[in-house]
Enzyme design. Structure first.
Site, short mmCIF file in Angstrom:
data_model
loop_
_atom_site.label_atom_id
_atom_site.label_comp_id
_atom_site.label_asym_id
_atom_site.label_seq_id
_atom_site.Cartn_x
_atom_site.Cartn_y
_atom_site.Cartn_z
N LYS A 24 0.86 -1.21 0.00
CA LYS A 24 0.00 0.00 0.00
C LYS A 24 0.88 1.25 0.00
O LYS A 24 0.68 2.16 -0.79
CB LYS A 24 -0.88 0.01 1.24
N ASN A 25 1.91 1.27 0.85
CA ASN A 25 2.69 2.49 1.03
C ASN A 25 3.70 2.72 -0.08
O ASN A 25 4.40 3.73 -0.07
CB ASN A 25 3.36 2.49 2.41
N CYS A 118 -5.46 12.00 11.18
CA CYS A 118 -5.86 10.60 11.24
C CYS A 118 -5.79 10.15 12.68
O CYS A 118 -5.53 10.91 13.58
CB CYS A 118 -5.01 9.75 10.33
N ARG A 123 -1.44 14.83 11.92
CA ARG A 123 -0.42 14.40 10.95
C ARG A 123 0.12 15.68 10.29
O ARG A 123 -0.35 16.09 9.25
CB ARG A 123 -1.02 13.44 9.94
N ASP A 126 4.39 20.08 8.02
CA ASP A 126 5.34 21.22 8.01
C ASP A 126 6.64 20.88 7.29
O ASP A 126 7.20 21.71 6.57
CB ASP A 126 5.62 21.68 9.45
N ASP A 308 4.54 0.62 11.98
CA ASP A 308 3.31 -0.01 11.49
C ASP A 308 3.15 -1.44 12.02
O ASP A 308 2.05 -1.98 12.04
CB ASP A 308 3.29 -0.04 9.96
N ARG A 400 -8.41 -0.64 4.42
CA ARG A 400 -7.51 0.33 3.77
C ARG A 400 -6.14 -0.30 3.49
O ARG A 400 -5.44 0.13 2.58
CB ARG A 400 -7.32 1.56 4.66
#
Ligand code: EPZ
Length: 419
Positions: A24-25, A118, A123, A126, A308, A400
């Site tokens: 996914k990432n 989230c 999140r 900057d 994760d 997701r």
């Protein structure tokens, strides 16, 4: 329509083999990057995840054609009709911020609302914005909308990140690829997904080097072309299924993974007493005997233990003999699985960055709620080893990041269904 939920009957060993889907990432930034090609790209090993479908919706809203056939997605990015992403599309997924660099890189202009915060805490972006400003972007923020533009061509910049942010590294790479200067990103993220994104961009004619190290160099090129690319396997999904085998004292062959992406994760499972055998493109894990606690597990930027995987490992450690401590160094609010695991009889004290887990002899099934993607997966893993039935609601979070988690687990002996 009430949201569906997962029902898990615990107490069955996980045994068999699972083919792990694409990451996914990696696929999310790669899909955004297709905008820069100005042509047709074919991406293979795309997982069927809600975040991938959201990305395709964003690409279509920008004027691309996007066609999915099984795990292959074809994107035609020849004509981009818009540089703005609507608020509701931005709110659909947190990682939509990675479109900023891609749209800015292709159209020199981009307008989007701040991504939905989230569940892991605010999140901030900057570091993304500071890097893009160093590249020469003018960025105005008002009422939660970002309006960004490049005056002339991107002349390159020497950018040092205050922390190795994955998203910021990706956004700067995407914005710097088309231009005439050289951009250096120092203290950049080193995740395998960054290497995958650079691999895709170089396949399209970019000149990126140093990916995977802390210094990435991007030589601006005048244009890119389309390419065909296969996305890397998902190392977090692989670790999640390793957790399923570990907590149930089972054994599992995970196929289509890259063990070289997973050394720090494999080491944590070995410290618990599981036997792990990495091969070229697969990993075998068996955890016959009772697991033992780990004194300290610290999440770190890659190549350290990935944040994760932290909720997954927390779930497995609830049944390990002894006292374990987890230090979460990446996100402020990533122990949300603890409260739900306690409902199942786990003994976890979480305070600030530290969680202390006392192993318990048994977990009992309970009605639980997924609070974010990986915390939701952790509840499923715990449910596999709990006595009785565990239900997990809010499973849209899980969808997701996991392609039909119940089908994968049922194929290796779990009694789990979605209703
Ligand atoms: C990516 O998020 C992943 N998401 C996350 O995976 C993963 O947990 C994270 O990297 C760390 O590995 C995607 O790739 C889509 P960061 P990202 O920027 O890019 C702070 C999952 O479960 N920060 O490396 O948002 C930030 O608050 C998800 O698949 C700033 O302060 O992560 C965090 O504390 C969850 N300012 C830390 O840095 C910024 O401008 C690391 O964030 C950016 C980040």
């Amino acid at each position: 329509m009430t949201e569906s939920r997962l029902y898990i009957e615990g107490g069955r060993k996980i045994q068999g083999e699972i083919s792990v889907h694409g990451a996914k990432n990696s696929v999310l930034p790669v899909l955004a990057a297709t905008l820069l090609s100005g042509s047709v790209c074919v991406i293979h090993n795309c997982p069927a995840l809600s975040d991938v479908f959201s990305s395709c919706r964003i690409l279509r809203s920008l004027g691309c054609k996007c066609r999915r056939e099984g795990s292959t997605v074809e994107i035609d990015a020849k004509t981009i009709s818009d540089y703005e992403i609507s608020e509701n599309l931005m709110r659909e997924m947190r990682s939509s911020i990675v479109f900023l660099g891609a749209i800015l890189g292709r159209l020199r202009r981009c307008r989007l609302s701040f991504p939905g915060g989230c569940e892991l805490g605010p999140r901030p972006i900057d570091i993304h914005l500071a890097g893009l400003r160093k590249l020469g972007a003018k960025i105005y923020e008002d009422h939660g909308v970002l309006d960004c533009s490049f005056g002339g061509t991107v002349l390159g910049a020497d950018i040092t990140l205050p922390l190795p942010s994955v998203g910021a590294t990706e956004n700067i790479m995407l914005a710097a690829v088309l231009g005439s200067g050289e951009t250096v990103i120092r203290n950049s993220a080193r995740e395998p997904e960054i290497v995958d994104l650079a691999g895709f961009l170089n396949a399209c004619g970019a000149e990126i080097s140093g990916q995977g190290s802390s210094t990435v160099t991007i030589k601006g090129v005048s244009s890119l072309h389309g390419s065909e690319y296969t996305v890397m396997p998902d190392r977090i999904v692989a670790a999640t299924y390793m957790g399923a085998a570990a907590i149930t004292g089972g054994e599992l062959m995970l196929k289509g993974v890259r063990p070289s992406d997973m050394y720090s994760t494999v080491s944590v499972f070995e410290q618990m007493g599981a036997n792990v055998y990495p091969y070229a493109d697969r990993i075998y894990i068996s955890a016959k005997k009772h697991l033992s606690a780990i004194k300290t597990v610290r999440t770190m930027p890659y190549p350290g233990f990935p944040t994760d995987c932290q909720p997954i490992v927390m779930a497995v450690l609830t049944k390990a003999r002894g006292t374990s401590m987890i230090v979460e160094n990446i996100f402020e609010n990533r122990f949300r699985a603890a409260a739900e695991l306690r409902r199942m009889g786990a003994d976890i004290k979480a305070e600030g960055k530290v969680a202390v887990i006392e192993g318990v002899p048994r977990l009992s099934g309970a009605a639980t709620v997924a609070t974010d993607l990986r915390a939701g997966a952790a509840l499923v893993i715990a449910g596999l080893a709990a006595e009785g039935t565990t239900t997990v609601t809010n499973i849209h979070y899980i969808d997701r990041g996991y392609e039909s988690i119940e089908t994968a687990l049922r194929s290796v002996g779990a009694k789990i269904r979605r209703a």
